[in-house]
Design an enzyme around this catalytic site. Structure first.
Site, PDB file in Angstrom:
ATOM      1  N   TYR A  33      -8.695  15.259  -5.470  1.00  0.00           N
ATOM      2  CA  TYR A  33      -7.829  14.554  -6.532  1.00  0.00           C
ATOM      3  C   TYR A  33      -6.992  15.819  -7.246  1.00  0.00           C
ATOM      4  O   TYR A  33      -5.761  15.569  -7.343  1.00  0.00           O
ATOM      5  CB  TYR A  33      -8.624  13.948  -7.731  1.00  0.00           C
ATOM      6  CG  TYR A  33      -8.011  13.276  -8.701  1.00  0.00           C
ATOM      7  CD1 TYR A  33      -7.391  11.942  -8.749  1.00  0.00           C
ATOM      8  CD2 TYR A  33      -8.005  13.912 -10.117  1.00  0.00           C
ATOM      9  CE1 TYR A  33      -6.633  11.325  -9.651  1.00  0.00           C
ATOM     10  CE2 TYR A  33      -7.265  13.141 -10.951  1.00  0.00           C
ATOM     11  CZ  TYR A  33      -6.594  11.925 -10.885  1.00  0.00           C
ATOM     12  OH  TYR A  33      -6.083  11.463 -11.806  1.00  0.00           O
TER      13      TYR A  33
ATOM     14  N   ASN B  85       0.753  -1.054  -0.017  1.00  0.00           N
ATOM     15  CA  ASN B  85      -0.113  -0.091   0.159  1.00  0.00           C
ATOM     16  C   ASN B  85       0.946   1.160   0.040  1.00  0.00           C
ATOM     17  O   ASN B  85       1.651   1.459   0.953  1.00  0.00           O
ATOM     18  CB  ASN B  85      -0.906  -0.024   1.048  1.00  0.00           C
ATOM     19  CG  ASN B  85      -1.935   1.311   1.205  1.00  0.00           C
ATOM     20  OD1 ASN B  85      -1.525   2.000   0.514  1.00  0.00           O
ATOM     21  ND2 ASN B  85      -2.917   0.955   2.044  1.00  0.00           N
ATOM     22  N   VAL B  86       0.973   2.059  -0.990  1.00  0.00           N
ATOM     23  CA  VAL B  86       1.818   2.980  -1.372  1.00  0.00           C
ATOM     24  C   VAL B  86       1.723   4.193  -0.256  1.00  0.00           C
ATOM     25  O   VAL B  86       2.488   5.054   0.089  1.00  0.00           O
ATOM     26  CB  VAL B  86       1.579   3.790  -2.629  1.00  0.00           C
ATOM     27  CG1 VAL B  86       2.101   2.824  -3.668  1.00  0.00           C
ATOM     28  CG2 VAL B  86       0.494   4.499  -2.555  1.00  0.00           C
TER      29      VAL B  86
ATOM     30  N   SER C 223      -4.286  16.796  -4.663  1.00  0.00           N
ATOM     31  CA  SER C 223      -3.333  15.629  -4.881  1.00  0.00           C
ATOM     32  C   SER C 223      -2.300  15.807  -5.898  1.00  0.00           C
ATOM     33  O   SER C 223      -1.258  15.649  -5.935  1.00  0.00           O
ATOM     34  CB  SER C 223      -3.856  14.257  -4.704  1.00  0.00           C
ATOM     35  OG  SER C 223      -4.469  13.904  -5.663  1.00  0.00           O
ATOM     36  N   LYS C 224      -2.872  16.087  -7.085  1.00  0.00           N
ATOM     37  CA  LYS C 224      -2.088  15.972  -8.298  1.00  0.00           C
ATOM     38  C   LYS C 224      -1.105  17.484  -8.283  1.00  0.00           C
ATOM     39  O   LYS C 224      -0.123  17.431  -8.980  1.00  0.00           O
ATOM     40  CB  LYS C 224      -2.810  15.813  -9.520  1.00  0.00           C
ATOM     41  CG  LYS C 224      -3.512  14.448  -9.731  1.00  0.00           C
ATOM     42  CD  LYS C 224      -2.477  13.361  -9.680  1.00  0.00           C
ATOM     43  CE  LYS C 224      -3.120  11.888 -10.041  1.00  0.00           C
ATOM     44  NZ  LYS C 224      -2.077  10.913  -9.913  1.00  0.00           N
TER      45      LYS C 224
END
Ligand code: NAI
Length: 254
Positions: free
Chosen positions: A162, A63-64, A165-166
């Site tokens: 999202y 799990n990263v 995060s990016k």
């Protein structure tokens, strides 16, 4: 093609989709590849495809978003493959919803996988990459490639977690390039546009049409379009490229 012969790569989220395409592309250029995903057995198909290309490949369950798991995974890869030259931070998830209704859990889950996961693997491979030596004894370093997204640059309604995060991945990429450049470790990001995949197949048709209207090349991208850019950044042809965000989006955003 054997641009990457003798190199060892780690690709996260490589059981399927863009990650699997990246792993295959790196292997087709000669790299041995550690295939990482949530469960080792999910990697079997990708591993078999790579072995058929004549390179060494092995699946790892990790799990990263979990520090201990990431550190243990990198240790295992180095025990199995001897070193790591190329790190591709590809694992990513979405949990879309309007900002006003977004739960703490959905925010944390996406930030933890997409951004923290990228940080954790980058931190874990930095020291081993610093130890890499070229045939003449000089510092061989390595290449870290993060998978960002066009929406991390332009924002997107319904994707506060999202896009943040990016956007974070993009800033992290630039900082990593600045911190590790003197050790010959390059760090770049590929920012895909709309890519046909399980992640985007579930979008409603009207949303897909609105994206198509924004794409000058009039087609959605493929996982291979992304994989080709990653393979270029991984290899010697990009040896003077670091801290860059390469948009692969059909012209959707300049
Ligand atoms: P996908 O959902 O098909 O594959 C993602 C892979 O990551 C899966 O195999 C999944 O099991 C794995 N994964 C998820 N959470 C994980 C975790 N905590 N630890 C380890 N592995 C984990 O997604 P796709 O479309 O292949 O996306 C790959 C990357 O490309 C992601 O970072 C995504 O954000 C990015 N991207 C995708 C676009 C698209 O249009 N599909 C557009 C822009 C960026």
């Amino acid at each position: 093609m054997s641009n990457l012969k003798g190199k060892v790569a780690i690709v996260t989220g490589a059981a399927r989709g863009i990650g699997a395409a990246i792993a295959k592309r790196l292997a087709s250029e000669g790299a041995d590849v550690a295939i990482c995903d949530l469960k080792a057995e999910w990697c079997d198909e990708t591993v078999k495809a790579l072995e058929a290309l004549g390179v060494k490949a092995k699946g790892y369950g990790v799990n990263v978003a979990v520090s201990e798991e990431v550190d243990a995974c990198v240790k295992s890869v180095i025990a199995d493959f001897g070193k790591v030259d190329i790190m591709v931070n590809n694992a990513g998830i979405t949990k879309d919803g309007l900002l006003m209704r977004m739960s703490d859990e959905d925010w944390d889950a996406v930030l933890n996988v997409n951004l923290k996961g990228t940080f954790l693997f980058t931190r874990a491979v930095a020291r081993p990459m610093m130890k890499n030596k070229a045939a003449d004894g000089s510092q061989a370093g390595g290449s870290i490639i993060n998978i960002a997204s066009v929406v991390g640059i332009m924002g997107n309604a319904g994707q506060a977690n999202y896009t943040a995060s990016k956007g974070g991945v993009i800033a992290l990429t630039k900082t990593t390039a600045k911190e590790l450049g003197s050790r010959n470790i390059r760090c770049n990001a590929v920012a895909p546009g709309f890519i046909q995949s399980k992640m985007t197949d579930v979008l409603p048709d009207d949303v897909k049409k609105s994206y198509m209207d924004m794409i000058p090349l009039k087609r959605f991208g493929t996982a291979d379009d992304i994989a080709k850019a990653v393979a270029w950044l991984a290899g010697e042809d990009a040896s003077y490229v670091t801290g860059q965000i390469i948009s692969v989006n059909g012209g959707m955003l300049g």
